[in-house]
Each structure stands twice: as C-alpha cells, then as structure tokens.
Enzyme design. Structure first.
Site, PDB file in Angstrom:
ATOM      1  N   SER A  88       0.850  -1.192   0.000  1.00 27.93           N
ATOM      2  CA  SER A  88       0.000   0.000   0.000  1.00 27.93           C
ATOM      3  C   SER A  88       0.881   1.236   0.000  1.00 27.93           C
ATOM      4  O   SER A  88       2.021   1.189   0.457  1.00 27.93           O
ATOM      5  CB  SER A  88      -0.867   0.026   1.255  1.00 27.93           C
ATOM      6  N   ASP A  89       0.344   2.340  -0.521  1.00 27.86           N
ATOM      7  CA  ASP A  89       1.001   3.604  -0.213  1.00 27.86           C
ATOM      8  C   ASP A  89       0.849   3.781   1.293  1.00 27.86           C
ATOM      9  O   ASP A  89       0.001   3.144   1.933  1.00 27.86           O
ATOM     10  CB  ASP A  89       0.386   4.770  -0.986  1.00 27.86           C
ATOM     11  N   TRP A  90       1.670   4.638   1.855  1.00 30.81           N
ATOM     12  CA  TRP A  90       1.735   4.732   3.316  1.00 30.81           C
ATOM     13  C   TRP A  90       0.404   5.256   3.896  1.00 30.81           C
ATOM     14  O   TRP A  90       0.068   6.416   3.754  1.00 30.81           O
ATOM     15  CB  TRP A  90       2.910   5.639   3.701  1.00 30.81           C
TER      16      TRP A  90
END
Ligand code: BGC
Length: 741
Positions: free
Chosen positions: A226-228
């Site tokens: 995932s993106d953060w």
C-alpha cells in the site's frame, strides 16, 4: 487450498503482511523470512537516520540527488535513465535498502498536480519506457523497485479519498498503459497502490485493478504494497490482492486478518499466497549479488551532471544568443543561481551529497568576471524598498554585461506532495524583474527551475530560454555546461507548455468536487488534446532545440513478421558541432471508427552524432501500442485501416509522413435485436437472411436493402437502426429471430 506455510501460525502470517515499523517489513527468522528495508525514492535514496522521527523527511543519510522525473524525462534517453537506475541501485545496496520506492509513472493530467515533479510525462509511452529503464537499472543491483502510484493518482487534492472517475478507454489507453509497459517489460518486484479510489473503489482494495488487471492480464508476480496509510479496510485489501500494508501499526490490523481467517470470512489461502510472495521478494533481493558496498560519490555526482545536462531543454535561441562565448561578460541574476531549486518537497526529498551552485559553476566556465545580482527575494520577506534595491542592482548588472542570464522559477513552497497548485504563473516580482532586465539588456537568457509546467508570458520577448525543470544536485554545473556549449542541449519537453491554464485539458474538471473527479477529457490528455482541438501552445510536446541542426531523410515504415511496424529514418547532423537528436514517431488513423487523437507517440530514440555525421535510426512501433481498448469486448483491438506514421523532431515539427495499411483484428459481437443494420450487413449469414427477406417484399424490399448499405440515400440509418425495430417495417417476430440468429 493447502497450507504452504505449515510452520507459521496465522498470527505470524498476518504479521508478515504489514510493516514492522515505518520503513521495514516484519521478519519471521525461524521460517527464513528476513525483514526488508523500504526507502524513498525515486531520484535518490532517502534512507532516514535511525535516530530521526518517522516524518522528519529532511533528516536522511546523504545520497546523490539525480534529476527528479520531471527533469529526467526531458532526456527521452532510455539508456541514461537505466544507468541512473543502476547508480541508485548501488546506493541503495550500500545503504542496506532492499526496495527503493519508485518510479512514479502517473500521467500528468493537469499542470496543477502538486506532484508532477515526481512523474515523467503526459504521455504513457514516455512514462512507460523511462519507468521500465529505471526499474531495470535498480533491480540489476539486487534491489527491488516499487512502481507507483497504482493507479489514476493524478492530483494531490483530497488524494486519500477522492474517486478518479475515468472511462474504460482512457483508463486503459492513458492511465494504465505506462504501468502495463513497466510491469510487462521490466518486471518490478513490487507495485505500490495509490491512495485514491478508481471509479468508486479504493485502489488498495480494488480486486479488478490489483488482481484481474495487474496479475491475471499483465502477469505481475511480485508483491503489491500500500502507499503509506492507503489501506481503508485491511481484510478487503488482502482479499483484493494487496499483500503488504505499509507502514505497520503494531499489529492492530493484523488482528483483523487473524479474526477474519478464524471466522471464515477470509480464505486462509489468500494469506498464504501473500506470505509466499513476501518470501519470494526476500529471495529476489538475495539472488542478485550486491556489488556496491561503498559508493563513489564523485562518479555519481558526475553522472548526475551528465543526466542534468541531457535533461535541459533549450526552448528558444533567437539569433544564436547561446552558447555564450567564454569571453562574454555575463551578469547572473536571480536568487536561484545561488539557492538552487533542484527537487520537490515531500517523501522524495533527498539530502544531497553535494550541491552545485550555478553562479559558481558559470564563473568556473569563463575567464571573464561574472557579476551577480539577487534580483528578488525567494522567501518573500523583502519589503518594497528592499525589492526596489534588488531590482536596481540587477538592472545595473545587466546593463554593464554583454549577456544577462536570469534564473527564474517556482519557490519550493509552491510545489509539494500533498497539495496542488492553483495556477501556473511564476511569481509576479520575478516577471517584473525580467522586464526590467530586458529593458536594460536585450541579450537576456532565461533559465527556468520548476517541477510543474509554468506559463511563459515573456516567451516572445526573450531571445533565449533554457528550461531546466528540476535538475538534481548537479543542475548548476549542467546549466553552466549548456550555457557555454560544453554540452550541446538535447532535452525535449515531456509535457506541453500551454499558453494559458484555461487551455489545458482537465481545466474544467480539476480537482473535482464532493469526493469525485471526473476525467471528462477522456483520452485527450496533453498534446492529444491540444492537437485534437487545434489549440495554439507556447511550446509543444517533444520540442527542444540544439546548437546544431539535423536533417531527416529516407524515411520508411514496414510491417514485420510479428505485426510490429519498423520505422527507419536517416538523421544527419548538418551543423558544425556534435549533438544529440531525439527522433520521434507518432501514429494516427484518420479514417477510424473510434475516437482517437490525431497523433500519438509510438516510439523515440536519442542519438549522438558528430558534426556532419549520419546514422540510420530504427524505431519499432509495437503492434500492441497501436491497439485501442474495445469496451464492447474488453480487449485490445487493432483496427484495420491506413495508418499514418509521422516522424518528427517534436509533435508539431513533423519531417516525414508515411502511410501503411494494417490488417486489424475482427471483433465479433453476437447479434441481437439491438444490433444495428450495419452490424447485420457485416455478418455474412445475417445479411444473406436479410437479402432473402427483402426479396420476398417486392418494392419495400428495395428500401430494406438500402438500409443495409451506408452509401445509399437511406444508408444514414444503417449505424443507428436496431434490427428489432424492423418490426415497424412489417418484419415478423420469426423473421427477426432468423435475422439475429
Ligand atoms: C507517498 C509515497 C511514498 C510513501 C513513503 C507516501 O506519502 O505517496 O510516494 O513512497 O509516502 O514515504
């Protein structure tokens, strides 16, 4: 599904699928799964110091800051980007980094996107080719890449919630195509999903995107992270194909996975597959020997300078004002010459190993004394008196010099991750300063620093403009190299420079409202839009000048056995100095049944030529790149027809046009009562039935036959008349059933 990790508990498996902290994955040593370090990316290695706060972006170990994507894209140079990728891989390996978070290949949909500086282009071929080169380079050093931000993340406004509402053709042909190329050609070990939703569904839990398209269609076999902070529903995300949630959250969402496996709402096999993928990632990072334990920072600085030199775009050079003569008296004006703007703000911020200062580098390149005037106040703190003083110093310096080189650009605060711009204008005080300098000395060169496109209202008045975009830590040296002709400029615009923001494709639908942004311009992004609407631009996509000149001759286009198109042209350096030319090939299909841009980039090549030398440039246009996404059958389709191939030095400087007939795919749609008479006519069996019915109808039969033929008087109805409606012309239910099978 069988348990492929029998020695691991469900808790351990769940823990592996989220980070152990901000930058590491979890380890289960007894199962041979080590912790991996993930680090930003993309134009340098931002490895944070152990002691620093997670969000202290500026506190990282120094590393080479190469030109950010917005600068580097202008090189149009696949070999160079791969070389930079290798250097980034070496720096990552030396810093014990396992995955470098990049490249960003999102399309520059609007000039306003606050993160355009991290992306390559408005064109998917440029983004895909350069992104693939970056991945090949980094991964050749045993370090994984993370292709981001997947997908349709084209703005920062509301980025963690907004739904990018995109129709299937634009999604496939523009927004996913670059990702597809990188995945298929360079096989990145990881992909990072974006924050936003796509047509209503979060990227992080979008099964269609993360599994059907990415894995089933494109053959991706790595891990999706995932993106953060992009995960909304961890269980739904894992089920959709998201293998790793980043960063970790002390097991809070791991517990949700465990409960879901226990209560049967999540198939335990899904968790096993994700764990296996993480194990494979760890194996991959070990499989390629890491040669670099230390980094030759001088060599990397030199590479950063070479990359910056190839990325500078000479937009204009009236009267050959450039290159500067070494004996010219030069006035350097503008605070950027002393405080360079060389990268954008946010997660990609690199702490450079060195920083070239343009003013010093210019002085180093010439025997004459270089004067310097600050010209304006970048921090915006100067009062009116101070500004007047700065301006008058600049005027004096310009008046006393042979040439004034004015450094203009966007202040750092204007371009940062997390926010979009509201306009594309340079600060008014800088524009005023330029006017003042121009009236003191018409021999004025403008040097630009900015991540996103800026309007250039002075383009007609200034004889020379050198556009640096963002050039990384060696940009100052590279700028001096180009100003004095040590490097002959060869950069090309990877993004159109419009005359006005209001001319740009997404102007009326950016950044959307109430959580939705409608991509109403569809396929017409960047030059596709300006060309289709015949809109005048300041500088077109693909444009860039040289200190030499090139001629193009003997162009040819042939179809190869595999169905690709081989385009060739002889390019000759007709000037007096060595230089590089970026040759471009575009395709069009004037007689088309689907919506298309007049011209789309299908290939490019950057070639170095000594003065007077010629070379045969070969570019392969892949058959797959000529296809459109047919939403009726959800497939890529090559339309049959006479294709135009334009070879040019920019999208609006076409030197040769060729035509080639291509045999396309046949789309067979099952006939139904909704099929048009045109579709009936194209189906041999159905048109035979129709002829039979017509023959049984006497005079009325003639009309029926006319409806089948678009060239007749009634033929206009051919495309729009559904077969079932022939009832009103007296056809029986039975006849209609026979007609549509
Ligand atoms: C950015 C990513 C980045 C990540 C880690 C996010 O905010 O969107 O590009 O890799 O942070 O810093």
């Amino acid at each position: 599904m069988t348990d492929t990790n029998p020695s691991l508990t469900t808790e351990e498996k769940a823990s592996l699928t989220s980070g152990s902290d901000f930058w590491h994955t979890e380890a289960v040593e007894r199962a041979g799964i080590p912790s991996l370090m993930l680090t930003d990316g993309p134009h340098g290695v931002r490895r944070q110091r152990e002691s620093s706060e997670q969000l202290d972006l500026a506190d990282s170990v120094p590393s080479t800051c190469f030109p950010p994507a917005a600068g580097m894209a202008s090189s149009f140079d696949v070999e160079l980007v791969e070389r930079v990728g290798r250097a980034l891989g070496d720096e990552s390996a030396a810093a014990d980094v396992d995955v470098l978070l990049g490249p960003g290949v999102n399309i520059k949909r609007s000039p306003l996107c606050g993160r355009n500086f991290e992306y390559f282009s408005e064109d998917p071929l440029v983004s895909g080719e350069l992104g693939a080169a970056w991945v090949r380079g980094v991964q050749s050093r045993g370090v994984g890449a993370s292709l981001k931000h997947f997908a349709a993340n084209n703005q920062e406004h509301d980025r963690m919630r907004v739904s990018s509402d995109v129709d299937p053709r634009a999604l496939r042909e523009i927004y996913l195509r670059g990702f597809q190329r990188v995945v298929e050609d360079a096989k990145p070990w990881t992909v990072m999903c974006s924050y936003n939703r796509i047509n209503g569904v979060f990227a992080s839990q979008n099964r269609w995107l993360l599994t059907s398209v990415l894995r089933d269609e494109w053959g991706f076999d790595g891990i999706v992270m995932s993106d953060w902070g992009a995960v909304d529903d961890r269980v739904a995300a894992l089920a959709a194909g998201l293998d790793l949630e980043m960063p970790g959250n002390d097991g809070r969402t791991d517990a949700q996975i465990v409960s879901a496996v226990e209560d049967g709402s999540l198939d335990a096999g899904v968790l096993d597959v994700a764990v296996e993928r993480l194990r494979t990632l760890a194996e991959r990072t070990r499989a390629t020997p890491r040669t670099a334990s230390t980094v030759d920072h001088d060599a990397h600085h030199a590479l950063a300078r070479e990359a910056a030199g190839r990325s500078l775009v000479l937009l204009k050079n009236e009267g050959d004002l450039l290159p500067l003569s070494p004996s010219a008296r030069v006035a350097v004006i503008g605070e950027f010459a002393e405080r360079p703007r060389f990268q954008g703000a946010g997660s990609s911020l690199i702490n450079p190993t060195r920083l070239d200062i343009a003013r010093d580098e210019i002085q180093r390149a010439t025997a004459s004394e270089v004067t310097y005037a600050r010209g304006f106040d970048l921090d915006g703190r100067a009062d009116a008196d101070e500004l007047a003083r700065l301006r008058s110093e600049a005027i004096d310096a310009a008046a006393a010099a042979d040439v004034a080189v004015v450094f203009l650009g966007l202040p750092a605060k204007d371009e940062t991750e997390g926010a979009d711009r509201a306009h594309i204008d340079l600060p008014a005080d800088q524009l005023d300063l330029l006017d003042a300098v121009l009236s003191a000395n018409p021999h004025t060169v403008v040097v630009l620093s900015h991540g996103g496109v800026v309007a250039l209202p002075f383009a007609d008045r200034v004889p020379a403009i050198l556009d640096g975009w963002l050039l990384g830590q060696a940009g100052g040296g590279a700028t001096a190299d180009v100003l004095f002709g040590i490097v002959n400029p060869s950069g090309r615009l990877a993004e159109t420079v419009p005359l006005r923001l209001s001319d740009s494709p997404a102007f009326l639908d950016f950044p959307g409202e109430f959580g939705h942004v409608r991509y109403s311009e569809g396929l017409f992004v960047g030059y596709r839009w300006y060309d289709a609407r015949d809109v005048e631009v300041a500088f077109p996509f693909g444009h860039g000048l040289s200190y030499t000149s090139f001629s193009y001759s003997d162009a040819s286009a042939t179809v190869t056995a595999s169905g690709d198109v081989e385009v060739q042209v002889t390019v000759t350096n007709t000037g007096l100095r060595a230089g590089r030319e970026v040759v471009q090939v575009y395709s069009g299909l004037p007689r088309t049944e689907v919506q298309r841009a007049p011209r789309e980039l299908r290939g490019f090549a950057s070639v170095e030529l000594a003065a007077g030398a010629s070379t045969r440039v070969e570019m392969t246009v892949r058959r797959a790149d000529l296809t459109y996404w047919d939403r009726r059958v959800d497939q890529w389709i090559l339309e049959s027809g006479t294709y135009r191939f334009d070879i040019g030095a920019s999208s609006r400087d076409i030197r040769h046009t060729m035509e080639l007939d291509l045999e396309g795919d046949v789309v067979t749609l099952p006939l139904s009562e909704s099929s048009s008479l045109g579709e009936i006519a194209r189906d041999p069996a159905a048109s035979a039935v129709m002829r039979e019915i017509a023959a049984s109808r006497g005079e009325q039969g003639g009309l029926l036959m006319q409806l089948l033929d678009p060239e007749t008087e009634m033929g206009g109805l051919n495309v729009s008349f559904p077969a079932g409606r022939l009832r009103m012309m007296g056809l029986s239910d039975d006849e209609i059933r026979r007609l549509v099978g």
